[in-house]
Design an enzyme around this catalytic site. Structure first.
Site, PDB file in Angstrom:
ATOM      1  CB  SER A 103      32.884 -69.989 -63.615  1.00 13.25           C
ATOM      2  OG  SER A 103      32.784 -69.959 -65.016  1.00 13.25           O
ATOM      3  CG  ASP A 208      26.534 -74.050 -66.074  1.00 17.70           C
ATOM      4  OD1 ASP A 208      26.513 -73.016 -66.769  1.00 17.70           O
ATOM      5  OD2 ASP A 208      27.444 -74.307 -65.269  1.00 17.70           O
ATOM      6  CG  HIS A 238      27.801 -70.643 -64.656  1.00 17.60           C
ATOM      7  ND1 HIS A 238      28.572 -71.767 -64.829  1.00 17.60           N
ATOM      8  CD2 HIS A 238      28.672 -69.597 -64.549  1.00 17.60           C
ATOM      9  CE1 HIS A 238      29.854 -71.439 -64.847  1.00 17.60           C
ATOM     10  NE2 HIS A 238      29.939 -70.135 -64.670  1.00 17.60           N
TER      11      HIS A 238
END
Length: 269
Positions: A103, A208, A238
């Site tokens: 991320s 996600d 995610h």
């Protein structure tokens, strides 16, 4: 254990938030966790690489791993500085360093490769955050201090995991002032895409709920001077490093590291 973040008061760490360090061979891996997350989300990945003999660093980024209020005292510059310090530490004792990020940690990883092409051999990304996905940020970013006073936090974005038996272990609130510094990081990374030289392996979850497909489209379109390989993950959300596809990521990243050794690709050292 207490926080090592110099910008925050002394506070106990959340479970699993401890930074991780291991001295192995002269092949190193730096793992960067995501926004509001902790090393907990990277620990299984780190331990897999340790089992393969690598030297591994997983820093706890400033403002993370305690209480969300502490994170409002930090910015994306603080998070990058911590990742950069870990990179320097690994580079001192390793012949090659592979940077891996989840991320927002993916954005940090790419910036490290841009700023230090002589130190970063390859980059592995998992659902990297490289552009705006939250409609609230355009209103928060121009006035972070005012926004932090009026709305210090918003509902959390963490623990987007399809497995019912695990969670990310980060904050359940998004610190507003800290979030307002993300666009600066994204702009820096996007503007430096053409300067990337280290080969990149990226994973994207098809389901996600935090980061959409735009980030990897930007990467594929703008990173024109290196090799970018993208694999889809169809059974994870995610935080895929803790989800059903984790073993695919771990094995793939290790194979990618070994591939650079065989091919001689990556940064010139």
């Amino acid at each position: 254990m207490t926080s090592t973040d110099p910008t925050a008061p002394d506070t106990a760490l959340l479970p699993g938030a401890d930074p991780f360090s291991h001295r192995g061979t002269r092949v190193g891996a730096l793992l960067c966790h995501g926004f509001t997350g902790t090393p907990h989300s990277m620990r299984p990945w780190a331990e897999y690489l340790v089992e393969a003999g690598l030297s591994v660093e997983v820093p706890l980024l400033p403002g993370h791993g305690t209480v969300w209020q502490h994170m409002n005292l930090t910015t994306s510059d603080h998070w990058f500085a911590a990742a950069e310090s870990a990179l320097f530490d690994l580079a001192e004792r390793c012949d090659e360093v592979h940077v891996m990020g989840l991320s927002m940690g993916g954005a940090l990883s790419l910036r490290l490769a841009q700023e230090h092409p002589d130190l970063v051999t390859s980059v592995v990304l998992v659902n990297p955050s490289l552009t705006l996905e939250d409609a609230r940020l355009p209103f928060i970013a121009p006035f972070p201090r005012l926004a932090a006073r009026l709305l210090p936090s918003t509902p959390g974005i963490g623990s987007d995991v399809s497995r019912a038996d695990t969670g990310e272990g980060g904050y359940d609130r998004v610190p507003t002032a800290a979030a307002a510094t993300l666009p600066k990081l994204w702009r820096t990374v996007q503007n430096g895409m053409s300067g990337l030289r280290a080969p990149i392996l990226a994973y994207r979850s098809t389901q996600d709920h935090v980061v959409g497909p735009r980030s990897l489209r930007i990467l594929a379109r703008r990173a024109v001077n290196t090799r970018v390989t993208i694999h889809l993950l169809r059974d994870s959300y995610h935080v895929a490093t803790l989800d059903h596809d984790a073993s695919t990521i771990f094995a793939g990243s290790l194979a990618f590291v070994r591939e650079q050794k065989r091919s001689g690709e990556g940064a010139d050292r």
